[in-house]
Design a protein around this motif. Structure first.
Motif, PDB file in Angstrom:
ATOM      1  N   ALA A  31      35.371  63.194  54.973  1.00  0.00           N
ATOM      2  CA  ALA A  31      33.928  63.738  55.248  1.00  0.00           C
ATOM      3  C   ALA A  31      33.177  63.206  54.346  1.00  0.00           C
ATOM      4  CB  ALA A  31      34.057  65.123  55.194  1.00  0.00           C
ATOM      5  N   LEU A  33      29.929  63.997  52.924  1.00  0.00           N
ATOM      6  CA  LEU A  33      29.022  65.241  52.653  1.00  0.00           C
ATOM      7  C   LEU A  33      27.616  65.077  52.370  1.00  0.00           C
ATOM      8  CD1 LEU A  33      31.749  67.661  50.761  1.00  0.00           C
ATOM      9  CD2 LEU A  33      31.186  67.395  53.282  1.00  0.00           C
ATOM     10  N   LEU A  36      25.142  64.813  56.220  1.00  0.00           N
ATOM     11  CA  LEU A  36      25.416  65.805  57.516  1.00  0.00           C
ATOM     12  C   LEU A  36      24.782  65.635  58.660  1.00  0.00           C
ATOM     13  CD1 LEU A  36      26.310  69.047  54.907  1.00  0.00           C
ATOM     14  CD2 LEU A  36      27.913  67.400  55.915  1.00  0.00           C
ATOM     15  N   PRO A 103      30.699  71.285  56.501  1.00  0.00           N
ATOM     16  CA  PRO A 103      30.788  70.980  57.886  1.00  0.00           C
ATOM     17  C   PRO A 103      31.592  72.267  58.592  1.00  0.00           C
ATOM     18  CG  PRO A 103      31.545  69.338  56.217  1.00  0.00           C
ATOM     19  CD  PRO A 103      31.049  70.461  55.360  1.00  0.00           C
TER      20      PRO A 103
END
Length: 173
Positions: A31, A33, A36, A103
């Motif tokens: 991911a 971050l 987003l 998330p």
């Protein structure tokens, strides 16, 4: 074996343990971050008003009282049909996500598709239809009178009045 990531990020899921046989699924999920995004689906009637670059406001159930600025960054070219409703995917990116957003959090979005400054607004329930005409009831010199109006932009609670009323008129809801 050596696994190299195509971008900087945080490993969010590891799907295998030491000694497991490698399957066809992804070994890890990565991911980013720092960028987003929220993917929403909009009905065809609404997506026609949305354009890439439009501003959006986002709130999160987990972070009450905070509002985050966002921007529409992509519109899906192909619809999905769910229970007879035609929907399109829309990607909204947060401008400055900060460290509190994670998330998977539940997001509520409001996309600004148009804007009017100094508009005359009344509650939507105050408006009635008579034939092809929209009317409101106004208190005038102690009497309730029916006034034909023309409307403009609206949201879930209010509607813009472009003709028929003046600021200060008392509308009966």
């Amino acid at each position: 074996a050596k696994i190299v990531s195509p971008f900087d990020g945080t490993i969010s899921i590891v799907n295998f343990n030491v000694g497991d046989s490698a399957g066809t699924g992804a070994a890890v999920a990565l991911a980013d971050l720092s960028t987003l995004q929220v993917k929403v689906t909009l009905a065809e009637i609404d997506v026609a008003k949305v354009k890439v670059g439009q501003s959006a406001q986002m709130t999160l159930d987990a972070l009450t009282g905070e509002t985050f600025d966002a921007k529409v960054t992509a519109l899906g070219p192909v619809a999905t049909i769910t229970q007879g409703v035609v929907n399109y995917p829309v990607i909204v990116s947060l401008n400055n996500p900060g460290n509190a957003i994670r998330p998977g959090m539940t997001a509520n979005l409001s996309i600004q598709v148009d804007r009017r400054d100094n508009a005359l607004l009344i509650p939507t329930p105050a408006i009635r239809s008579q034939g092809n005409q929209r009317i409101v009831t106004v208190l005038f010199k102690g009497q309730n009178i029916q006034v034909p109006i023309t409307t403009g932009l609206s949201n879930d609670t209010s509607i813009e009045i472009t003709t028929g009323l003046n600021e200060g008129d008392e509308v009966i809801v």
